[in-house]
Motif scaffolding. Sequence first.
Motif, PDB file in Angstrom:
ATOM      1  N   TYR A 355      48.413 113.243 117.180  1.00  0.00           N
ATOM      2  CA  TYR A 355      49.038 113.527 115.881  1.00  0.00           C
ATOM      3  C   TYR A 355      47.969 113.536 114.785  1.00  0.00           C
ATOM      4  O   TYR A 355      47.932 114.446 113.938  1.00  0.00           O
ATOM      5  N   PHE A 356      47.062 112.543 114.826  1.00  0.00           N
ATOM      6  CA  PHE A 356      45.979 112.521 113.841  1.00  0.00           C
ATOM      7  C   PHE A 356      45.116 113.784 113.956  1.00  0.00           C
ATOM      8  O   PHE A 356      44.709 114.368 112.951  1.00  0.00           O
ATOM      9  N   GLU A 357      44.836 114.212 115.186  1.00  0.00           N
ATOM     10  CA  GLU A 357      44.011 115.406 115.395  1.00  0.00           C
ATOM     11  C   GLU A 357      44.704 116.647 114.841  1.00  0.00           C
ATOM     12  O   GLU A 357      44.065 117.508 114.215  1.00  0.00           O
ATOM     13  N   TRP A 358      46.007 116.742 115.075  1.00  0.00           N
ATOM     14  CA  TRP A 358      46.793 117.877 114.570  1.00  0.00           C
ATOM     15  C   TRP A 358      46.743 117.922 113.040  1.00  0.00           C
ATOM     16  O   TRP A 358      46.511 118.978 112.442  1.00  0.00           O
ATOM     17  N   VAL A 359      46.954 116.766 112.411  1.00  0.00           N
ATOM     18  CA  VAL A 359      46.914 116.690 110.947  1.00  0.00           C
ATOM     19  C   VAL A 359      45.532 117.083 110.432  1.00  0.00           C
ATOM     20  O   VAL A 359      45.397 117.848 109.472  1.00  0.00           O
ATOM     21  N   GLN A 360      44.497 116.578 111.088  1.00  0.00           N
ATOM     22  CA  GLN A 360      43.128 116.909 110.677  1.00  0.00           C
ATOM     23  C   GLN A 360      42.857 118.406 110.830  1.00  0.00           C
ATOM     24  O   GLN A 360      42.205 119.026 109.987  1.00  0.00           O
ATOM     25  N   GLY A 361      43.379 118.988 111.929  1.00  0.00           N
ATOM     26  CA  GLY A 361      43.188 120.418 112.147  1.00  0.00           C
ATOM     27  C   GLY A 361      43.886 121.266 111.106  1.00  0.00           C
ATOM     28  O   GLY A 361      43.363 122.301 110.668  1.00  0.00           O
ATOM     29  N   LEU A 362      45.086 120.849 110.699  1.00  0.00           N
ATOM     30  CA  LEU A 362      45.824 121.596 109.680  1.00  0.00           C
ATOM     31  C   LEU A 362      45.145 121.509 108.323  1.00  0.00           C
ATOM     32  O   LEU A 362      45.122 122.476 107.551  1.00  0.00           O
ATOM     33  N   GLN A 363      44.580 120.339 108.015  1.00  0.00           N
ATOM     34  CA  GLN A 363      43.992 120.114 106.695  1.00  0.00           C
ATOM     35  C   GLN A 363      42.498 120.408 106.634  1.00  0.00           C
ATOM     36  O   GLN A 363      41.936 120.521 105.533  1.00  0.00           O
ATOM     37  N   GLU A 364      41.860 120.506 107.817  1.00  0.00           N
ATOM     38  CA  GLU A 364      40.401 120.616 107.885  1.00  0.00           C
ATOM     39  C   GLU A 364      39.740 119.469 107.115  1.00  0.00           C
ATOM     40  O   GLU A 364      38.747 119.648 106.400  1.00  0.00           O
ATOM     41  N   PHE A 365      40.308 118.281 107.308  1.00  0.00           N
ATOM     42  CA  PHE A 365      39.761 117.071 106.699  1.00  0.00           C
ATOM     43  C   PHE A 365      39.764 115.995 107.774  1.00  0.00           C
ATOM     44  O   PHE A 365      40.820 115.690 108.346  1.00  0.00           O
ATOM     45  N   PHE A 366      38.589 115.422 108.072  1.00  0.00           N
ATOM     46  CA  PHE A 366      38.465 114.570 109.246  1.00  0.00           C
ATOM     47  C   PHE A 366      38.138 113.126 108.882  1.00  0.00           C
ATOM     48  O   PHE A 366      37.390 112.850 107.943  1.00  0.00           O
ATOM     49  N   TRP A 367      38.708 112.211 109.674  1.00  0.00           N
ATOM     50  CA  TRP A 367      38.460 110.782 109.516  1.00  0.00           C
ATOM     51  C   TRP A 367      37.385 110.335 110.492  1.00  0.00           C
ATOM     52  O   TRP A 367      37.177 110.962 111.538  1.00  0.00           O
TER      53      TRP A 367
END
Length: 421
Positions: A355-367
Amino acid sequence: MTSHQINPFHVAQRQFDQAAEMLNLPDDIRAILRVPQRELTVNFPVQMDDGTTQVFTGYRVQHNLSRGPVKGGIRYHPSVDIDEVRALAMWMTWKCALVNIPYGGAKGGVIVDPKQLSIGELERLTRRFATEISILLGPEKDIPAPDVGTNAQVMAWIMDTISMHRGYTVPAVITGKPVNVGGSLGRVEATGRGVMLMVREMARKLDWSLEGLRIVVQGFGNVGSTAAYLLHQLGCKIIGVADASGGYYCAHGLDIPAMRAYTDRQSFHLLEGYQAPGVERISGSELLELECDVLIPAALENQITGNNAERIRAKLIVEGANGPTTPDADAILGERGIIIVPDILANAGGVIVSYFEWVQGLQEFFWDEQDINEKLERIIVGAFDQVYAMATQRQIPLRLAAYLLAVQRVADANTTRGVYP
């Protein structure tokens, strides 16, 4: 390692029925949730290295979409069949609801032994299968991930295939990708880390010290080896592990870092041929029945059944695999006082970080990895606390408590949305 006599979808339905009965769900909601919403079967040709063509069969099943796009892995294994995929999709629905992330459940699979394919054949099979099921896939519709027999490279091929169809890169169409093409830090270790956290939390509840805690792990793939390694780091004594090559036992504790290093050097990451002073070879069934404090079944479904539940000598079972314990075994183990942390909670770390990876992919913002691990721990420990509180309050097993929470959330979503005419 698997039992073909037990239908996993029937197991999944029995588990759902028990929860539905306790929740007094209306008949129409039970009818909706008891079966998958969509099922796609594909038979597709793949050109082999010798110039011949083989036809493979694959599946993609979407169980429920009421809480959001569906999420679930893709499995490459000779034993894959439609009922296994149906069961795994249903379990994913409950898993996502239990940890309260906005997904429904799905699963996919191809009937194939990936160890028998060259890297070129594996890529061609993957790209053709991805094309066949592409009508279902999309960041807003269905987001696959790795499972048994697949890995980050397979996910990269699927992402690239879908991106070629679209004409632009679609990183959020799949999770479990390599980091250099949009994957998330911490994803590879996420499921095993979640298992470790569940062992830690149950040890706290039972007032057990982690130092010297005797643990047996069935399955030494991504989930099992990661859980074993992290628990070894906490001071636990891993006395037994098994993979497809058999079981390995040492009463004084196995050298897990050395075993992981050994599998990393092997073509198919198996322990076959591993030797060390004091290590005995045992069968997979003997491993399950070792006397220990914690047993972690992290292989395939239907490992602990009515046939062997009486011989299980663990005090606590933490399910790293999906569906490793049948309802008949659940009843026997419960009567014997053996506690089970269920799969839909214990192995949810993977889908949480997906889920975190999906969110990061949609936003192009990585933790960074620390952020990922902290977020994972907060979510899965929070879900554990809810399950444990309900189990204690209602004096019911942890599995039933987890199902009551998860099924109610999905039922509420279906009720709120209504039935489209």
